[in-house]
Enzyme design. Structure first.
Site, short mmCIF file in Angstrom:
data_model
loop_
_atom_site.label_atom_id
_atom_site.label_comp_id
_atom_site.label_asym_id
_atom_site.label_seq_id
_atom_site.Cartn_x
_atom_site.Cartn_y
_atom_site.Cartn_z
CG ASP A 59 -0.44 0.01 2.44
OD1 ASP A 59 0.67 -0.41 2.49
OD2 ASP A 59 -0.95 0.30 3.57
CG PHE A 72 8.33 0.27 -4.38
CD1 PHE A 72 8.84 -0.21 -2.92
CD2 PHE A 72 7.90 -0.70 -5.17
CE1 PHE A 72 8.57 -1.55 -2.66
CE2 PHE A 72 7.69 -2.03 -4.78
CZ PHE A 72 7.87 -2.43 -3.60
#
Length: 215
Positions: A59, A72
């Site tokens: 998430d 990321f």
């Protein structure tokens, strides 16, 4: 079909209508990341007809200003979180050169055909995993299935157990799957460092006569 059409089909389904009500309520009542306008940013930057690679996250980052709708990735002015630092370290060790995205903003990857997809697309500030089991997993599972069924020779990078569990949604006869542990400091030393996923991905792309990714 393009992403907009694929997503519109999902939005018509009952699970998504329920999810939308819950998400709208959360944005009203609490601080939620990313900004609402960036929830589907990964799809606007990585066109379906240019899709080469899928990197699956969990998430979004739950710290203020970090999440930008790409797994990321963080805005260039934000200090790189530990997972991003480890990704950049592995790129340097693997390719013997500094990443194009040393500032942590992975937009250049997305524009080259790398879909940076989280399995859950929103999160409450300071509460990792707070929007799990609301319906996002159904949405992203359906996206993965759509890619599996309608595309060919996509490289899937599955990092960590939750991502690796999605393997069952992907037709391995048509696609390429690379798996390893998550790049977080808790697990990176158990196999992320040294996985060489970046050079391996480019080897696969070149063998398919596709352009390699500038990592």
């Amino acid at each position: 079909m393009n992403w907009e059409e694929v997503i519109d089909l999902e939005k018509q389904k009952d699970y998504y209508k329920s999810l939308k009500v819950q998400i709208d309520e959360r944005y009203e009542a609490t601080r939620v990341f990313p900004e609402k306008k960036d929830i589907f940013k990964a799809f606007s930057l990585t066109k379906l007809d240019n899709l080469k690679v899928v990197i699956l996250g969990q998430d979004p980052y739950h710290g203020f200003g970090q999440a930008q709708g790409l797994a990321f990735s963080t805005p260039a002015n934000i200090k790189n979180p530990p997972s991003m630092q480890n990704i950049l370290k592995e790129i340097y060790d693997d390719l013997q050169k500094t990443s194009l995205c040393i500032d942590g903003d992975l937009t250049p990857w997305a524009k080259q055909g790398v879909l940076l997809l989280n399995t859950v697309l929103t999160v409450e500030e300071g509460k990792a995993g707070s929007h799990q089991n609301m319906g996002w997993e159904i949405f992203t599972d359906n996206i993965i299935k759509y890619i599996s069924q309608n595309c060919k020779d996509i490289v899937f990078l599955l990092w960590g157990s939750p991502a690796i569990r999605k393997k069952v949604l992907i037709d391995e006869r048509k696609h390429h799957i690379l798996t390893t542990v998550h790049p977080s400091p808790l697990s990176a030393y158990r196999g992320f460092f040294g996985c060489k996923h970046f050079s391996k991905t480019n080897e696969i792309l070149i063998s398919l006569e596709k352009e390699a990714i500038l990592w």
